[in-house]
Design a protein around this motif. Structure first.
Motif, PDB file in Angstrom:
ATOM      1  N   MET A  40      -3.497  49.994  31.205  1.00 36.71           N
ATOM      2  CA  MET A  40      -2.045  50.563  31.336  1.00 36.71           C
ATOM      3  C   MET A  40      -1.116  49.671  30.891  1.00 36.71           C
ATOM      4  O   MET A  40      -0.179  49.679  30.398  1.00 36.71           O
ATOM      5  CB  MET A  40      -2.071  51.472  32.576  1.00 36.71           C
ATOM      6  N   TYR A  41      -1.171  48.384  31.804  1.00 40.81           N
ATOM      7  CA  TYR A  41       0.030  47.482  31.596  1.00 40.81           C
ATOM      8  C   TYR A  41       0.082  46.750  30.246  1.00 40.81           C
ATOM      9  O   TYR A  41       0.882  46.638  29.589  1.00 40.81           O
ATOM     10  CB  TYR A  41      -0.096  46.436  32.605  1.00 40.81           C
ATOM     11  N   ARG A  42      -1.384  46.470  29.817  1.00 36.21           N
ATOM     12  CA  ARG A  42      -1.352  45.559  28.418  1.00 36.21           C
ATOM     13  C   ARG A  42      -0.922  46.653  27.204  1.00 36.21           C
ATOM     14  O   ARG A  42      -0.278  46.114  26.371  1.00 36.21           O
ATOM     15  CB  ARG A  42      -2.640  45.282  28.109  1.00 36.21           C
ATOM     16  N   ALA A  43      -0.865  48.010  27.354  1.00 38.15           N
ATOM     17  CA  ALA A  43      -0.456  48.975  26.380  1.00 38.15           C
ATOM     18  C   ALA A  43       1.112  49.080  26.201  1.00 38.15           C
ATOM     19  O   ALA A  43       1.567  48.985  25.334  1.00 38.15           O
ATOM     20  CB  ALA A  43      -1.163  50.218  26.624  1.00 38.15           C
ATOM     21  N   VAL A  44       1.791  49.067  27.486  1.00 34.90           N
ATOM     22  CA  VAL A  44       3.330  49.090  27.452  1.00 34.90           C
ATOM     23  C   VAL A  44       3.842  48.043  26.633  1.00 34.90           C
ATOM     24  O   VAL A  44       4.903  48.413  25.747  1.00 34.90           O
ATOM     25  CB  VAL A  44       3.762  48.842  28.743  1.00 34.90           C
ATOM     26  N   PRO A  45       3.649  46.557  26.834  1.00 37.87           N
ATOM     27  CA  PRO A  45       4.277  45.780  25.858  1.00 37.87           C
ATOM     28  C   PRO A  45       4.246  45.769  24.337  1.00 37.87           C
ATOM     29  O   PRO A  45       4.886  45.830  23.683  1.00 37.87           O
ATOM     30  CB  PRO A  45       3.898  44.421  26.201  1.00 37.87           C
ATOM     31  N   GLY A  46       2.936  46.254  23.930  1.00 39.52           N
ATOM     32  CA  GLY A  46       2.751  46.352  22.663  1.00 39.52           C
ATOM     33  C   GLY A  46       3.459  47.751  22.113  1.00 39.52           C
ATOM     34  O   GLY A  46       4.227  47.717  20.989  1.00 39.52           O
ATOM     35  N   ARG A  47       3.575  48.858  22.838  1.00 41.21           N
ATOM     36  CA  ARG A  47       4.326  49.888  22.508  1.00 41.21           C
ATOM     37  C   ARG A  47       5.899  49.669  22.337  1.00 41.21           C
ATOM     38  O   ARG A  47       6.445  50.115  21.560  1.00 41.21           O
ATOM     39  CB  ARG A  47       3.857  51.078  23.391  1.00 41.21           C
ATOM     40  N   ALA A  48       6.346  48.912  23.331  1.00 41.85           N
ATOM     41  CA  ALA A  48       7.521  48.544  23.413  1.00 41.85           C
ATOM     42  C   ALA A  48       8.066  47.730  22.170  1.00 41.85           C
ATOM     43  O   ALA A  48       9.213  47.919  21.387  1.00 41.85           O
ATOM     44  CB  ALA A  48       7.985  47.740  24.741  1.00 41.85           C
ATOM     45  N   ASN A  82      11.453  50.167  31.254  1.00 40.67           N
ATOM     46  CA  ASN A  82      11.829  50.655  32.651  1.00 40.67           C
ATOM     47  C   ASN A  82      10.236  50.559  33.351  1.00 40.67           C
ATOM     48  O   ASN A  82       9.999  50.250  34.504  1.00 40.67           O
ATOM     49  CB  ASN A  82      12.288  51.831  32.692  1.00 40.67           C
ATOM     50  N   LYS A  83       9.242  51.179  32.709  1.00 43.51           N
ATOM     51  CA  LYS A  83       7.735  51.159  33.102  1.00 43.51           C
ATOM     52  C   LYS A  83       7.175  49.996  33.109  1.00 43.51           C
ATOM     53  O   LYS A  83       6.614  49.577  34.270  1.00 43.51           O
ATOM     54  CB  LYS A  83       6.826  51.979  32.137  1.00 43.51           C
ATOM     55  N   ARG A  84       7.593  49.014  32.175  1.00 43.90           N
ATOM     56  CA  ARG A  84       6.999  47.728  32.370  1.00 43.90           C
ATOM     57  C   ARG A  84       7.684  46.994  33.571  1.00 43.90           C
ATOM     58  O   ARG A  84       6.892  46.422  34.330  1.00 43.90           O
ATOM     59  CB  ARG A  84       7.188  46.998  30.855  1.00 43.90           C
ATOM     60  N   ASP A  85       8.903  46.832  33.788  1.00 41.34           N
ATOM     61  CA  ASP A  85       9.521  46.573  34.967  1.00 41.34           C
ATOM     62  C   ASP A  85       8.943  46.880  36.081  1.00 41.34           C
ATOM     63  O   ASP A  85       8.840  46.270  37.275  1.00 41.34           O
ATOM     64  CB  ASP A  85      11.150  46.756  34.829  1.00 41.34           C
ATOM     65  N   ALA A  86       8.811  48.144  36.140  1.00 37.06           N
ATOM     66  CA  ALA A  86       8.231  48.566  37.545  1.00 37.06           C
ATOM     67  C   ALA A  86       6.715  48.199  37.904  1.00 37.06           C
ATOM     68  O   ALA A  86       6.513  47.960  39.052  1.00 37.06           O
ATOM     69  CB  ALA A  86       8.061  50.311  37.435  1.00 37.06           C
ATOM     70  N   LEU A  87       6.195  48.309  36.517  1.00 35.74           N
ATOM     71  CA  LEU A  87       4.542  47.760  36.809  1.00 35.74           C
ATOM     72  C   LEU A  87       5.006  45.971  37.388  1.00 35.74           C
ATOM     73  O   LEU A  87       3.857  45.865  38.215  1.00 35.74           O
ATOM     74  CB  LEU A  87       3.790  47.646  35.415  1.00 35.74           C
ATOM     75  N   VAL A  88       5.604  45.393  36.888  1.00 38.07           N
ATOM     76  CA  VAL A  88       5.953  43.842  37.298  1.00 38.07           C
ATOM     77  C   VAL A  88       6.277  43.800  38.672  1.00 38.07           C
ATOM     78  O   VAL A  88       5.415  43.007  39.468  1.00 38.07           O
ATOM     79  CB  VAL A  88       6.745  43.173  36.475  1.00 38.07           C
ATOM     80  N   ARG A  89       7.293  44.856  39.106  1.00 40.83           N
ATOM     81  CA  ARG A  89       7.604  44.818  40.589  1.00 40.83           C
ATOM     82  C   ARG A  89       6.572  44.990  41.481  1.00 40.83           C
ATOM     83  O   ARG A  89       6.273  44.478  42.562  1.00 40.83           O
ATOM     84  CB  ARG A  89       8.595  45.721  40.739  1.00 40.83           C
ATOM     85  N   ASP A  90       5.846  46.202  40.802  1.00 37.97           N
ATOM     86  CA  ASP A  90       4.400  46.287  41.842  1.00 37.97           C
ATOM     87  C   ASP A  90       3.774  45.592  41.897  1.00 37.97           C
ATOM     88  O   ASP A  90       2.958  45.095  43.054  1.00 37.97           O
ATOM     89  CB  ASP A  90       3.800  47.721  41.174  1.00 37.97           C
ATOM     90  N   LEU A  91       3.313  44.707  40.842  1.00 39.21           N
ATOM     91  CA  LEU A  91       2.364  43.644  40.680  1.00 39.21           C
ATOM     92  C   LEU A  91       2.802  42.490  41.733  1.00 39.21           C
ATOM     93  O   LEU A  91       2.084  41.838  42.577  1.00 39.21           O
ATOM     94  CB  LEU A  91       1.968  43.235  39.498  1.00 39.21           C
ATOM     95  N   ASP A  92       3.977  42.071  41.687  1.00 35.49           N
ATOM     96  CA  ASP A  92       4.721  41.108  42.451  1.00 35.49           C
ATOM     97  C   ASP A  92       4.742  41.618  44.135  1.00 35.49           C
ATOM     98  O   ASP A  92       4.217  40.649  44.976  1.00 35.49           O
ATOM     99  CB  ASP A  92       6.156  41.000  42.206  1.00 35.49           C
ATOM    100  N   ALA A  93       4.696  42.860  44.379  1.00 34.56           N
ATOM    101  CA  ALA A  93       4.777  43.277  45.478  1.00 34.56           C
ATOM    102  C   ALA A  93       3.184  43.122  46.376  1.00 34.56           C
ATOM    103  O   ALA A  93       3.051  42.650  47.336  1.00 34.56           O
ATOM    104  CB  ALA A  93       5.478  44.636  45.865  1.00 34.56           C
ATOM    105  N   GLN A  94       2.478  43.598  45.319  1.00 34.19           N
ATOM    106  CA  GLN A  94       1.057  43.410  45.735  1.00 34.19           C
ATOM    107  C   GLN A  94       0.464  41.985  46.040  1.00 34.19           C
ATOM    108  O   GLN A  94      -0.143  41.370  46.854  1.00 34.19           O
ATOM    109  CB  GLN A  94       0.107  43.986  44.672  1.00 34.19           C
ATOM    110  N   GLU A  95       1.103  41.014  45.029  1.00 32.42           N
ATOM    111  CA  GLU A  95       0.706  39.594  45.206  1.00 32.42           C
ATOM    112  C   GLU A  95       1.375  39.096  46.522  1.00 32.42           C
ATOM    113  O   GLU A  95       0.625  38.307  47.173  1.00 32.42           O
ATOM    114  CB  GLU A  95       0.975  38.742  44.023  1.00 32.42           C
TER     115      GLU A  95
END
Length: 91
Positions: A1-9, A47-60
């Motif tokens: 999912m995450y990899r698809a967002v930057p390409g589509r953007a 915005n989806k990409r940013d949310a994924l990055v925030r979620d990943l940072d929170a998990q880490e």
């Protein structure tokens, strides 16, 4: 999912820049609507990409905190075990 967002953007960004080539007064209403739709979709994807990055940072961060807690617990238990071993005497 995450990899698809930057390409589509990136594709949306490229399409938006292609639409932006002619001056606004030269664009048809259809071109303006398409450009707005592409920009809206680009904003959604970013915005989806940013949310994924925030979620990943929170998990880490949570994983690091759990690791630190486990390390402290292990160190405390090592100290307790050493004290118990000192008390044990073979007769």
């Amino acid at each position: 999912m995450y990899r698809a967002v930057p390409g589509r953007a990136g594709r949306r960004s490229h399409r938006c820049s292609c639409c932006a080539s002619p001056a606004d007064w030269q664009k048809t209403e259809a071109q303006k609507r398409r450009e707005q739709l592409l920009l809206d979709e680009l904003v959604i994807l970013v915005n989806k990409r940013d949310a994924l990055v925030r979620d990943l940072d929170a998990q880490e961060k949570q994983a690091e905190e759990e690791d630190e807690h486990l390390e402290r617990t292990l160190e405390q238990n090592k100290g307790k075990m050493a004290k118990k071993e000192e008390k044990c005497v073979l007769q």
